[in-house]
Design a protein around this motif. Structure first.
Motif, PDB file in Angstrom:
ATOM      1  N   GLN A 193       0.754  -1.172   0.038  1.00 43.12           N
ATOM      2  CA  GLN A 193      -0.037  -0.023   0.181  1.00 43.12           C
ATOM      3  C   GLN A 193       0.953   1.288  -0.206  1.00 43.12           C
ATOM      4  O   GLN A 193       0.499   2.212  -0.566  1.00 43.12           O
ATOM      5  N   LEU A 194       1.916   1.311   0.648  1.00 45.23           N
ATOM      6  CA  LEU A 194       2.804   2.187   0.910  1.00 45.23           C
ATOM      7  C   LEU A 194       3.581   2.685  -0.625  1.00 45.23           C
ATOM      8  O   LEU A 194       3.757   3.775  -0.968  1.00 45.23           O
ATOM      9  N   SER A 195       4.017   1.604  -0.996  1.00 44.21           N
ATOM     10  CA  SER A 195       4.566   1.401  -2.270  1.00 44.21           C
ATOM     11  C   SER A 195       3.662   2.104  -3.388  1.00 44.21           C
ATOM     12  O   SER A 195       3.932   3.067  -4.150  1.00 44.21           O
ATOM     13  N   LYS A 196       2.627   1.601  -3.149  1.00 38.84           N
ATOM     14  CA  LYS A 196       1.556   2.059  -4.600  1.00 38.84           C
ATOM     15  C   LYS A 196       1.122   3.473  -4.353  1.00 38.84           C
ATOM     16  O   LYS A 196       1.002   4.194  -5.296  1.00 38.84           O
ATOM     17  N   ALA A 197       1.123   3.898  -2.965  1.00 33.48           N
ATOM     18  CA  ALA A 197       0.771   5.346  -2.832  1.00 33.48           C
ATOM     19  C   ALA A 197       2.023   6.193  -3.073  1.00 33.48           C
ATOM     20  O   ALA A 197       2.159   7.536  -2.770  1.00 33.48           O
ATOM     21  N   GLY A 198       3.252   5.644  -3.346  1.00 33.73           N
ATOM     22  CA  GLY A 198       4.656   6.435  -3.450  1.00 33.73           C
ATOM     23  C   GLY A 198       5.082   6.896  -2.040  1.00 33.73           C
ATOM     24  O   GLY A 198       5.845   7.881  -2.164  1.00 33.73           O
TER      25      GLY A 198
END
Length: 628
Positions: A362-367
């Motif tokens: 989720q963090l990666s997807k949100a940058g």
């Protein structure tokens, strides 16, 4: 977002020699889907005339809870052998017996009454002659019986059998109850001033005096963790983690202690907190603190204690972590929330749980992912061994220890048929349970059907099942509506990492009564008298209520150690701010370290075979997209 497979920065074959820290090209991104009863003797009543003549039995104070068994008497219409009188000639050896309360054989050898209230017996031969029947009255005596009952503590502190809602959420028995006196339980470890033998007070555990017991448990665990011990022996000379400052948040058990001490032997400095408020072994935490590890954890923490312990690990003057080892994502979340600037010096995150990995994606997807992260949960060795084989054994252990139930014939619904669900279902089916499965993924659902399980919706079976087990990693899988419809005495538990799968919060209402039955076992009682048995308040069953196989945890812990070595030694630029899978070569290496335990011998490819398959003789033997 792509899931990338890491290329090892450290050549595994060089673990016994210099670690290869030379820069190398990273692997191309590979798209992947993230992931004392008394047995009553059957007796006949005495005839009325004999009952009047027989003396009354005195009350007994023995621990059996009742008086002595009365002697066998003649039954109207039956012989001593149980045959109807007149049906056959009664042999002399089977002569009827009758009681004589004044017979001298009713007395002990010292002449005293036996105190049982029973009468002496006589043999009546067919011709009517009465002869003495030797009889020995045996009474089991417990020499220390009175002492044992007097040892019960008079102070129960907060351990009342009937708990308030607030107490039941925070109170817990110590896993080392035999090592802890009642006074320890009444004081929060946060209010104690403790020091280890070296004078350090940089820790917070239940009781530092338990360290000796914890050390013994760690030594036992070392014998079942061959790969970690081999890694410690091969790499401690090189110290590949020299300079690493690792902050960890995992279950604190004897197996985790072996991992922590291995990381220390490889050169790392560690500070540790628990990822679960019920899974900490107090004596092991004490042993680690005695050895100099800053450990902040004890069994039965409150929610406030939980976050306080994590903060004490992170927020310390003159020490800043450069690596994170997390189990569930709580530590990573806390640093992002409270100390985001720390990520400037952190080289990477190693995460081992489904829940934690989901948060990283989720963090990666949100940058918002600031550092590289290694997804250990989806490595083959973690998924197949820790998730599948570990849960296959520990689900039964957890249920047996908490409920003493028999599994044969019980109806069980398992929510989720991933690796954890597969392990649970296999174990319960083997014990004779009738197992239903709920699943959202059609592939996993089809696997469940092919394995012989009936696929259902939870609503279809909730009224009839005896046990509900969640293992999805999701939230609100079992809702208040489901809980209201469950049958009386239904057992509800969770095998997933997070406590969100069962809506326990909905049960904390005035109309429902909570009763603590034993450690980690609560009765939740409805107004009509119906009750359910809730285990570990919806938290992870196996590590909260029992233990897990050490050998399996050796596999996971070795994978974590190698992932930390990989991320810490990787040249700058090899790993971007993304989530990576452990290289296949490392998975195979972890597996190979455990094979000698079984005296297993691998077959080696010939040059011709290797060429035919297009493989290196030393592996990796499967492509990254291969699903085991």
């Amino acid at each position: 977002m792509s899931v990338q497979v890491a290329a090892p920065a450290v050549e595994l074959k060089e673990l016994s020699g210099p670690m290869d820290k030379a820069a190398g090209p990273p692997c191309e991104p590979v798209t992947a889907h993230p992931p004392g009863h008394a047995v009553a003797a059957a007796q006949c009543s005495l005839p009325a005339t004999e009952r009047e003549a027989a003396p009354a039995a005195p009350s007994s104070s023995s621990c059996s809870g009742g008086g002595e068994r009365p002697p066998l008497s003649g039954c109207p219409g039956l012989s001593a052998a149980g045959l109807p009188l007149g049906a056959a000639k009664v042999p002399q050896a089977s002569a009827m017996k009758r009681s004589d309360p004044h017979h001298p054989q009713h007395r002990h050898r010292d002449g005293s009454d036996n105190g049982s209230g029973s009468a002496a017996e006589a043999l009546v031969s067919p011709d009517g002659t009465v002869t003495e029947a030797p009889r020995t009255v045996k009474k089991i005596q417990f020499a220390d019986q009175k002492q044992e009952f007097n040892k019960r503590p008079t102070k129960i502190g907060r351990r009342s059998l009937s708990r308030s809602i607030s107490q039941s959420s925070t109170d817990s028995y110590s896993s080392a109850a035999s090592y802890t006196d009642s006074s320890d339980d009444e004081t929060s470890p946060r209010d104690k001033q403790q020091k280890n033998s070296k004078g350090s007070s940089d820790f917070c555990v239940k009781n530092i005096k338990q360290a000796e017991f914890g050390r013994r448990e760690i030594e036992i665990a070392e014998q079942e963790m061959p790969a970690l011990m081999a890694l410690r022996k091969r790499a401690q000379g090189e110290k590949p983690l020299a300079g690493a400052k690792i902050v960890g948040c995992t279950h604190i058990t004897a197996q985790t202690a072996v991992l922590m001490e291995t990381l220390g032997a490889l050169g790392a400095q560690c500070r540790w907190a628990a990822c679960n408020i019920y899974s900490t072994l107090n004596e092991v935490a004490a042993a680690l603190a005695e050895s100099g590890f800053p450990v902040f954890a004890w069994k039965g923490e409150s929610e406030d204690d939980f976050w306080w312990c994590i903060d004490r690990c992170v927020n310390v003057e003159g020490w800043q972590p450069n690596m994170i080892l997390d189990d569930g994502g709580d530590l990573t979340h806390w640093i992002y929330k409270k100390y985001p600037n720390m990520f400037k010096k952190i080289k990477g995150i190693v995460e081992e749980s489904v829940t934690g990995v989901h948060r990283l994606y989720q963090l990666s997807k949100a940058g918002k992912l600031c550092v590289p992260a290694m997804n250990v949960n989806d490595s083959v060795t973690k998924q197949k061994f820790d998730n599948l084989y570990c849960c296959r054994e520990s689900i039964l252990d957890g249920l047996k220890r908490t409920t003493d139930m028999m599994f044969g014939g019980k109806q069980v619904v398992v929510c989720g048929y991933g690796e954890v669900g597969k392990g649970c279902c296999a174990a319960l089916k083997a014990m004779g349970s009738i197992v239903y499965v709920t699943e959202i993924d059609p592939i996993c659902a089809l696997q469940a059907c092919m394995d012989g399980f009936r696929l259902v919706k939870l609503n279809e079976v909730i009224r009839q099942v005896d046990i509900v087990i969640t293992c999805t990693g999701n939230k609100n899988v079992v809702t208040r509506e489901h809980l209201d419809r469950m049958k009386n005495s239904c057992i509800v538990c969770n095998m997933g990492h997070s406590n969100t799968e069962i809506d326990v919060a909905s049960l904390r209402t005035p109309e429902l009564t909570w009763e603590r039955v034993r450690s980690q076992v609560d009765h939740v009682i409805w107004p009509d008298g119906k009750r359910i048995v809730l285990l570990a308040e919806g938290r992870l069953l196996n590590l909260s209520c029992s233990t897990v196989p050490t050998f399996v945890l050796s596999i996971t812990a070795t994978t974590q150690a190698l992932a930390l070595i990989e991320l810490y030694n990787a040249p700058e630029g090899r790993y971007k701010q993304d989530v990576y899978l452990l290289p296949k070569k490392m998975d195979e290496y972890v597996a190979s370290l455990h094979l000698p335990t079984f005296d297993a011998h691998l077959t080696e490819l010939t040059d011709e075979q290797a060429k035919y398959l297009g493989l290196n003789k030393n592996g990796p033997f499967k492509p990254n997209y291969y699903r085991y």
